[in-house]
Design an enzyme around this catalytic site. Structure first.
Site, PDB file in Angstrom:
ATOM      1  N   SER A 142       0.831  -1.207   0.000  1.00 19.99           N
ATOM      2  CA  SER A 142       0.000   0.000   0.000  1.00 19.99           C
ATOM      3  C   SER A 142       0.861   1.251   0.000  1.00 19.99           C
ATOM      4  CB  SER A 142      -0.906   0.002   1.240  1.00 19.99           C
ATOM      5  OG  SER A 142      -1.540   1.257   1.401  1.00 19.99           O
ATOM      6  N   TYR A 167      -2.500  -0.309   9.874  1.00 20.70           N
ATOM      7  CA  TYR A 167      -2.673  -0.859   8.533  1.00 20.70           C
ATOM      8  C   TYR A 167      -1.379  -0.737   7.736  1.00 20.70           C
ATOM      9  CZ  TYR A 167      -4.098  -1.165   3.640  1.00 20.70           C
ATOM     10  OH  TYR A 167      -4.182  -1.505   2.319  1.00 20.70           O
TER      11      TYR A 167
END
Length: 352
Positions: A142, A167
């Site tokens: 990501s 995350y």
């Protein structure tokens, strides 16, 4: 090739699986169909791929009624016994791991979900690949791993040791674990840092979905950092084309490896990291304007401070992907937003 796509009922996984099926690959899709967001959207994607079922049982394998080369099974990555059996049965050539607990803000309230899926689950994928002679593992990282970096555009050669959300930390851990398996076991791995993916069948927790729904319903939208956000919005078709480049070209050991280099991309292992982004950042207010233009409606904005875990800008340096694979995103923001809104209005039966 015989390909496993995890997260195949998800946004990116659905589009990727269909692309691979259309070109003739044999695909097994795996997804837990969890309730992080509306499962009807996940089942809707599956139906587009010929998987007609509103309630799929755990570990059940279902054949597509559209693609003879598509099988779907429901499970999560933490189920290591089932995962091992699945790999042993199907003998995958390539694995694309897109399954993960997504979302920056949700990690503030439910951190354990990220540890289970993104870390424990990813280790299970690595182990299954290792023990079943998988020739290529491609996995989702990501753009959030860049965290508090201020140098732009974000480069895969930059240090990313300062994530600002759990995350992001979980995705950074995936890159580290993948490198370990590439180094120790010669498993070719490629991590892909996605930059704000959008388009038809997108996730309901993403800005485009949230804003479109609210504007249509005449409700205000929350605009964080008082609108001073910049995102490298990347259309789903451009994302899929980038993924496919790495599927067809497994990572190889770096012949120019320098043991004294601090750059993780200089590893001697068969290991790659790429940014996949439009490399053309858009101001959030311009993004909202594109939505307003397509809908013919004005947004009511509730401007707010930036949220914990968010970053004010993202900007992908895709030099490596372009150099190696001639990767060139082609979809501009107005075209992409218009395509999403047309899908949204049709899926939710507006005007019918």
């Amino acid at each position: 090739m015989k390909v496993l796509v995890t997260g195949s009922a998800g946004f990116i996984g659905y589009h990727l699986a269909n692309y691979l099926l259309e070109r003739g690959d044999e695909v097994v899709g795996l997804d837990s169909i969890n309730d992080y967001y509306d499962i009807n959207l996940k089942y809707g994607r599956l139906k587009q791929s010929g998987i007609y079922a509103n309630d799929i049982k755990e570990e059940e394998e279902i054949k597509s009624s559209i693609y003879q080369n598509y099988t779907f099974t429901k499970s999560n990555l933490e189920n290591d016994i089932y995962l091992s059996n699945l790999f042993n049965k199907h003998k995958f050539d390539v694995v694309i791991n897109l399954a993960a607990q997504a979302g920056v803000r949700y990690s503030l309230s439910n951190p354990k979900a990220y540890i289970k899926s993104n870390i424990e689950g990813f280790v299970n994928i690595l182990e299954a690949c290792r023990h079943n002679n998988v020739k290529n593992l491609v996995y989702a990282s990501s753009s959030s791993v860049y965290g508090s970096n201020t140098k732009v555009p974000f480069s895969v050669h930059d240090n990313v040791d300062h994530p600002v959300s759990l995350y992001a930390a979980s995705k950074k851990s995936n890159e580290l674990m993948a490198h370990t398996y590439s180094h120790l076991f010669g498993l070719p791995t490629t991590g892909l840092r996605f930059f704000t993916v959008y388009g038809p069948w997108g996730r309901p927790d993403m800005a485009l979905f949230i804003f479109t729904k609210a504007i249509i319903e005449g409700k205000p939208i929350d605009v964080f950092n008082y609108g001073n956000m910049v995102r490298d919005f990347t259309y789903i078709n451009d994302i899929v084309k980038g993924i496919v480049k790495t599927i067809d070209n497994p990572a190889k050991p770096n012949e120019d490896w320098n043991s004294n280099s601090p750059d993780p991309a200089s590893s001697k292992a068969p290991y790659n990291i790429y940014n996949i982004g439009n490399s053309s950042p858009i101001k959030l207010l311009d993004f909202i304007e594109a939505i307003e233009e397509k809908l013919g409606m004005n947004a009511k904005m509730n401007k707010m401070p930036i949220q914990p875990g968010d970053v004010p800008f993202t900007y992908a340096d895709v030099t490596d992907l372009t150099k190696n694979f001639d990767y060139k995103p082609k979809t501009n923001i107005r075209e992409g937003v218009a395509n999403f809104i047309e899908w949204y209005l049709n899926f939710y039966n507006y005007g019918n």
